[in-house]
Motif scaffolding. Sequence first.
Motif, short mmCIF file in Angstrom:
data_model
loop_
_atom_site.label_atom_id
_atom_site.label_comp_id
_atom_site.label_asym_id
_atom_site.label_seq_id
_atom_site.Cartn_x
_atom_site.Cartn_y
_atom_site.Cartn_z
N THR A 101 36.70 40.82 48.57
CA THR A 101 37.69 39.81 48.19
C THR A 101 38.98 40.06 48.96
O THR A 101 39.27 41.19 49.37
N ASP A 102 39.72 38.99 49.18
CA ASP A 102 41.03 39.13 49.81
C ASP A 102 42.07 39.52 48.77
O ASP A 102 42.93 40.37 49.01
N ARG A 103 41.99 38.86 47.62
CA ARG A 103 42.92 39.10 46.52
C ARG A 103 42.10 39.12 45.24
O ARG A 103 40.88 39.02 45.28
N VAL A 104 42.75 39.23 44.11
CA VAL A 104 42.00 39.42 42.86
C VAL A 104 42.17 38.28 41.86
O VAL A 104 41.75 38.41 40.71
N TRP A 105 42.71 37.16 42.27
CA TRP A 105 43.01 36.10 41.32
C TRP A 105 41.80 35.16 41.19
O TRP A 105 41.78 34.05 41.71
N THR A 106 40.78 35.62 40.47
CA THR A 106 39.52 34.89 40.39
C THR A 106 39.63 33.58 39.60
O THR A 106 38.74 32.74 39.70
N ARG A 107 40.68 33.41 38.82
CA ARG A 107 40.90 32.11 38.20
C ARG A 107 40.96 31.01 39.25
O ARG A 107 40.48 29.89 39.03
N ASP A 108 41.54 31.33 40.39
CA ASP A 108 41.75 30.32 41.42
C ASP A 108 40.66 30.29 42.48
O ASP A 108 40.35 29.23 43.02
N SER A 109 40.09 31.44 42.80
CA SER A 109 39.08 31.49 43.87
C SER A 109 37.66 31.47 43.34
O SER A 109 36.73 31.14 44.08
N GLY A 110 37.45 31.82 42.08
CA GLY A 110 36.10 31.90 41.54
C GLY A 110 35.52 30.54 41.21
O GLY A 110 36.17 29.50 41.34
#
Length: 398
Positions: A101-110
């Motif tokens: 992953t690039d970042r950890v904000w899975t609300r937005d990328s998931g």
Amino acid sequence: MSAADAALPVTQSLPRELGYRMPAEFEPHEATWLAWPHNAEDWPGKFQPIPWVYAEIVRHLTRVEDVHILVNDAAAEKRARSILQRSGANLARVHFHAWRTDRVWTRDSGPIFLTQTASRRSRAETSAHADQTHAPIAITNWKFNAWAKYPNWHHDDQLPERVAGLLRLPHWAPTIDTPAGRQRVVLEGGSIDVNGAGTLITTEECLLSEVQQRNPGVTRERLEQVFADYLGIGQVLWMNRGIAGDDTHGHVDDITRFVGPNTILTVVEPNRDDENHLPLEENLDRLRAARNRDGKPFHIVTLPMPTPVVFEGQRLPASYANFYIANDLVLVPTLNDTADRKALNILADVFPSREVVGIYCGDLIWGLGALHCMTQQQPKSPAGSTAGVEQPRTALER
């Protein structure tokens, strides 16, 4: 064969034609998805405590549901396991996946999950759609481009398809005609919230502004049609702006949330000198004037804002609205603020059958996100149930 290759094929029919809808967060979960923190640049000078904050969150979540954790490699998994074990998390309910992953904000990328009612599947199986999918759970794979702001998003953009492959779920990648040609629609999970019964809340600042513009040339009406086609939405409530310090430019999960089919919780700032006062008042006015799909008013509950959180001269997007609803549990960001207790009490009143737990987010918010931003729910399969016939109600709606 890769996980993405294992995903069921996208059908020609739209999700709404097959009876799919986006369920509310307060409906039963199968699991929660999140990504283990690894990018120290997201918390410059404050990264060391962040894995321990994650461990505390996972510890609570594994009491009520499974947790899927994305790690960059085997070494990262080993470190995460050690921290989780020391923190008392139930590792039997944790599932690791070595996906970068690039970042950890899975609300937005998931992935944004959909559910299909048993009655609609039964009718579809005997109809002209017999060659289409009847899986009770499906996935929508929206394009993620790091909030139209950052260059590191290519690994994160692959997550929905990876999840669809792992779980063997049908998936759709929403597309739209634009002046530049047909393109995938950009949408982050934190920019929308739904009641599970066909109503969605979002903000004009995020989806219609030319600043950090997600879908250039796409109108409000066209976006509403996309929401109808792919999420089963029949009504969109447009708020104005988000809160100060939000680098997503207006995500709704920091301001206004559904906590029941007809109950909306929204943050307010009574201090007239605070830059959040006027936009939050306007949002409140819009909610009070709004009517549900039956023509009746929504029940509106207000939630306080914390005292402004400033670090190194930068105002941070601290908000109690960035809570996460899990099975029998609500995790709420706290900030060692005098308003913490009031916010927790309000949420306890709204969710009388769930345990409301405060998670200190004073360090986490330096990454410009909190509990809701880092989580993404996977709904429980409605197979064999009457899901969608009646939604759970809050105590205020009974």
